[in-house]
Write an enzyme that holds these catalytic residues in place. Structure first.
Site, PDB file in Angstrom:
ATOM      1  N   LYS A  22     -14.012   2.701  -5.644  1.00 35.23           N
ATOM      2  CA  LYS A  22     -13.177   2.253  -6.768  1.00 35.23           C
ATOM      3  C   LYS A  22     -12.306   1.066  -6.337  1.00 35.23           C
ATOM      4  O   LYS A  22     -12.200   0.073  -7.052  1.00 35.23           O
ATOM      5  CB  LYS A  22     -12.277   3.403  -7.226  1.00 35.23           C
ATOM      6  N   ASN A  23     -11.687   1.187  -5.153  1.00 36.19           N
ATOM      7  CA  ASN A  23     -10.732   0.162  -4.745  1.00 36.19           C
ATOM      8  C   ASN A  23     -11.393  -1.151  -4.323  1.00 36.19           C
ATOM      9  O   ASN A  23     -10.708  -2.140  -4.090  1.00 36.19           O
ATOM     10  CB  ASN A  23      -9.843   0.682  -3.611  1.00 36.19           C
ATOM     11  N   CYS A 126      -0.090   4.812 -10.499  1.00 36.84           N
ATOM     12  CA  CYS A 126       0.399   6.057  -9.903  1.00 36.84           C
ATOM     13  C   CYS A 126       1.893   5.948  -9.584  1.00 36.84           C
ATOM     14  O   CYS A 126       2.354   4.921  -9.099  1.00 36.84           O
ATOM     15  CB  CYS A 126      -0.329   6.342  -8.591  1.00 36.84           C
ATOM     16  N   ASP A 316      -4.166   6.993   1.461  1.00 38.23           N
ATOM     17  CA  ASP A 316      -4.921   7.630   0.374  1.00 38.23           C
ATOM     18  C   ASP A 316      -5.608   8.928   0.811  1.00 38.23           C
ATOM     19  O   ASP A 316      -6.222   9.606  -0.017  1.00 38.23           O
ATOM     20  CB  ASP A 316      -5.968   6.660  -0.192  1.00 38.23           C
ATOM     21  N   ARG A 408      -9.609   9.364 -12.871  1.00 33.85           N
ATOM     22  CA  ARG A 408      -9.404   7.949 -12.558  1.00 33.85           C
ATOM     23  C   ARG A 408     -10.129   7.577 -11.275  1.00 33.85           C
ATOM     24  O   ARG A 408     -10.503   6.407 -11.095  1.00 33.85           O
ATOM     25  CB  ARG A 408      -7.909   7.663 -12.369  1.00 33.85           C
TER      26      ARG A 408
HETATM   27  C1  UD1 Z   1      -3.991  -0.402  -2.549  1.00 30.40           C
HETATM   28  C2  UD1 Z   1      -4.863   0.720  -3.056  1.00 30.40           C
HETATM   29  C3  UD1 Z   1      -4.159   2.055  -2.928  1.00 30.40           C
HETATM   30  C4  UD1 Z   1      -3.690   2.260  -1.480  1.00 30.40           C
HETATM   31  C5  UD1 Z   1      -2.879   1.067  -1.006  1.00 30.40           C
HETATM   32  C6  UD1 Z   1      -2.505   1.150   0.457  1.00 30.40           C
HETATM   33  C7  UD1 Z   1      -6.236  -0.269  -4.775  1.00 30.40           C
HETATM   34  C8  UD1 Z   1      -6.590  -0.361  -6.203  1.00 30.40           C
HETATM   35  N1  UD1 Z   1      -5.192   0.469  -4.453  1.00 30.40           N
HETATM   36  O1  UD1 Z   1      -2.837  -0.430  -3.372  1.00 30.40           O
HETATM   37  O2  UD1 Z   1      -5.068   3.094  -3.301  1.00 30.40           O
HETATM   38  O3  UD1 Z   1      -2.878   3.421  -1.421  1.00 30.40           O
HETATM   39  O4  UD1 Z   1      -3.628  -0.150  -1.191  1.00 30.40           O
HETATM   40  O5  UD1 Z   1      -3.653   1.278   1.234  1.00 30.40           O
HETATM   41  O6  UD1 Z   1      -6.897  -0.849  -3.940  1.00 30.40           O
HETATM   42  N2  UD1 Z   1       4.383  -3.885  -1.422  1.00 30.40           N
HETATM   43  C9  UD1 Z   1       5.529  -4.623  -1.607  1.00 30.40           C
HETATM   44  N3  UD1 Z   1       5.457  -5.737  -2.401  1.00 30.40           N
HETATM   45  C10 UD1 Z   1       4.306  -6.142  -2.984  1.00 30.40           C
HETATM   46  C11 UD1 Z   1       3.123  -5.375  -2.787  1.00 30.40           C
HETATM   47  C12 UD1 Z   1       3.199  -4.258  -1.994  1.00 30.40           C
HETATM   48  O7  UD1 Z   1       6.592  -4.275  -1.089  1.00 30.40           O
HETATM   49  O8  UD1 Z   1       4.313  -7.151  -3.693  1.00 30.40           O
HETATM   50  C13 UD1 Z   1       4.436  -2.674  -0.584  1.00 30.40           C
HETATM   51  C14 UD1 Z   1       4.093  -1.405  -1.346  1.00 30.40           C
HETATM   52  O9  UD1 Z   1       5.206  -0.887  -2.029  1.00 30.40           O
HETATM   53  C15 UD1 Z   1       3.629  -0.503  -0.231  1.00 30.40           C
HETATM   54  C16 UD1 Z   1       2.938  -1.474   0.738  1.00 30.40           C
HETATM   55  O10 UD1 Z   1       3.438  -2.760   0.401  1.00 30.40           O
HETATM   56  O11 UD1 Z   1       4.742   0.065   0.419  1.00 30.40           O
HETATM   57  C17 UD1 Z   1       1.423  -1.487   0.655  1.00 30.40           C
HETATM   58  O12 UD1 Z   1       1.032  -1.668  -0.683  1.00 30.40           O
HETATM   59  P1  UD1 Z   1      -0.350  -2.374  -1.054  1.00 30.40           P
HETATM   60  O13 UD1 Z   1      -1.207  -2.428   0.155  1.00 30.40           O
HETATM   61  O14 UD1 Z   1      -0.052  -3.650  -1.750  1.00 30.40           O
HETATM   62  O15 UD1 Z   1      -0.967  -1.352  -2.086  1.00 30.40           O
HETATM   63  P2  UD1 Z   1      -1.875  -1.693  -3.342  1.00 30.40           P
HETATM   64  O16 UD1 Z   1      -2.662  -2.914  -3.078  1.00 30.40           O
HETATM   65  O17 UD1 Z   1      -1.061  -1.629  -4.574  1.00 30.40           O
END
Ligand code: UD1
Length: 429
Positions: A22-23, A126, A316, A408
């Site tokens: 999915k991701n 989520c 995850d 989902r």
């Molecule tokens: C993706 C995955 C999710 C997984 C996560 C971490 C998808 C659709 N989702 O989520 O399942 O749990 O990677 O492996 O692929 N952060 C900030 N600012 C930002 C963006 C992120 O502070 O602008 C922080 C987040 O709050 C978190 C960390 O960075 O603490 C990692 O988040 P991120 O890797 O960006 O997660 P997602 O890409 O949203």
């Protein structure tokens, strides 16, 4: 709302086909906005999040066609979707669509890169911590986009196209890396992405972008260099296997005991999780087209785990691993370093008799001899599947409410587990 009923106690035996990730599928589908030509994606899982994203892309004017099943394919062999963004009519992604799924925010990158403007609602998804988008916006600004926040929307604009630049992430972000890759592919000049996420899904996106004509080096390492091109073309790409689904079923087998082959997946996608499982006393064997997971009558040893960006133990899989540790012999300390609020499954696992206490970002799990079935509530995608795993090993019946979270992210969960001997059924509302 649907519920899932599980009567625990049966070991799992058989084969489970693993779906496409999915991701990876989500950013790959979003990348289709970068070109007017057709992007064909194979092995796309049949999930609610994929359907939601198709609606969001459709709203921008992307045509999609789901290619018919070929003889011999089951509904679980994944679908092939053709996406064509030759006639994008709207660069706005509205609240009611984006709020259902956080990853849809990433459309901002291809829209601003190709059309010079994007207006995207701040995301939902989520409820696991604050999950800001500041780093995604920083990446776009580094490539010359101007960003404004207006009425709950992020408006990104560029006059003469994006320009290559230095993007140095202070924290590893998967979404930030996807956004940077997509935007930089169509920027003028060279972009260097430092402290890039190394997740296999980033590598998969980069591989598809390369097929579309992008010039990317270093995907899978912390430093990615992108030479922008003026246009991208169509491509055909097969989505890589879902390492989180793989790890989830591996933990289910470790929990119930039994012998299962996880088919169409790869051990190298989740070494750290498989190493941890091996330390618990579960037998894990890499096969040419999958992974065999076995545990006999012996118990599960308690192991400490800390979540980390790839190649570390994935956040995850943290909830699922915690479910496994509830019946381990001894104490396990599970530290969550990625999302600050990702312990919502703790109180639900406690309803089954688990003994877990929270100490800041650490969950201390004291293994118990038996869990007992109970009604529980799914709170987010990975938390809900941890309740399934615990239910499979609990005595009596566990009823999981609010299973839309499961839908989902887990394709045909009841069918896959049911065929391996689990007593699991869905009660349709
Ligand atoms: C993706 C995955 C999710 C997984 C996560 C971490 C998808 C659709 N989702 O989520 O399942 O749990 O990677 O492996 O692929 N952060 C900030 N600012 C930002 C963006 C992120 O502070 O602008 C922080 C987040 O709050 C978190 C960390 O960075 O603490 C990692 O988040 P991120 O890797 O960006 O997660 P997602 O890409 O949203």
């Amino acid at each position: 709302m649907d519920r899932i009923h599980i009567t625990g106690g049966a070991p799992l035996h058989g084969e489970i086909p693993i779906s496409g990730a999915k991701n990876a599928a989500l950013p790959l589908m979003i990348a289709s906005l970068l070109t007017g030509e057709t992007v064909e994606l194979a092995n796309v899982p049949r999930l609610a999040d994929i359907a939601s994203l198709l609606r969001i892309l459709g709203n921008h004017g992307v045509d999609h066609m789901v290619v018919g099943k070929r003889p011999g394919q089951t509904t679980e062999t994944g679908q092939t979707i053709r996406l064509t963004a030759s006639n994008v009519i709207d660069t706005t992604a509205p609240y009611d669509l984006v709020s259902t799924m956080r990853a849809s925010f990433w459309v901002i990158a291809p829209l601003v890169a190709r059309f010079g403007e994007a207006k995207v609602s701040m995301p939902g998804g989520c409820a696991i911590g604050t999950r800001p988008v500041d780093l995604l916006l920083m990446a776009l600004e580094r490539l010359g986009a101007t960003i404004e926040i207006d009425g709950g929307y992020v408006v990104a604009r560029t006059r003469n196209g994006l320009r290559g630049g230095e993007i140095s992430f202070p924290k590893v972000t998967v979404g930030g890396t996807h956004v940077a890759l997509m935007a930089a592919s169509l920027a003028h000049g060279t972009t260097v992405i430092e402290n890039a996420a190394r997740e296999p899904e980033v590598v998969d996106l980069a591989a598809c972008l390369a097929r579309m004509g992008a010039r990317i080096e270093g995907a899978g390492t912390p430093r990615i260099v992108v030479e922008g091109v003026s246009r991208l073309g169509g491509a055909r790409h097969e989505v890589l296997p879902d390492r989180i689904e793989t790890g989830t079923y591996a933990m289910a087998v470790a929990m119930t005991g039994g012998d299962v082959v996880l088919r169409d997946t790869r051990a190298d996608l989740l070494h750290s999780a498989l190493d941890v499982l091996a330390t618990t006393g579960t037998e894990v064997t890499a096969l040419p087209d999958g992974i065999r997971v076995r545990r006999n009558g012996a118990g599960v040893a308690a192991v400490d785990v800390t979540t980390d960006p790839f190649p570390g133990f994935p956040t995850d899989l943290q909830a699922q691993f915690m479910a496994l540790m509830t019946k381990a012999q001894g104490q396990s300390r599970i530290r969550e370093t990625i999302f600050e609020n990702r312990f919502m499954h703790v109180q639900e696992l406690a309803r089954l008799g688990a003994r877990i206490r929270l100490e800041g970002d650490v969950a201390v799990v004291e293994g118990v001899d038996r869990l007992k079935g109970a009604p529980v509530m799914a709170t987010d995608l990975r938390a809900s599947v941890s309740l399934v795993i615990a239910g499979l090993a609990a005595e009596g019946e566990t009823v999981i409410n609010r299973v839309y979270h499961l839908d989902r992210g887990f394709e045909a969960l009841e069918a896959k587990l049911g065929r391996c001997g689990a007593a699991i059924r869905r009660e349709r509302a």
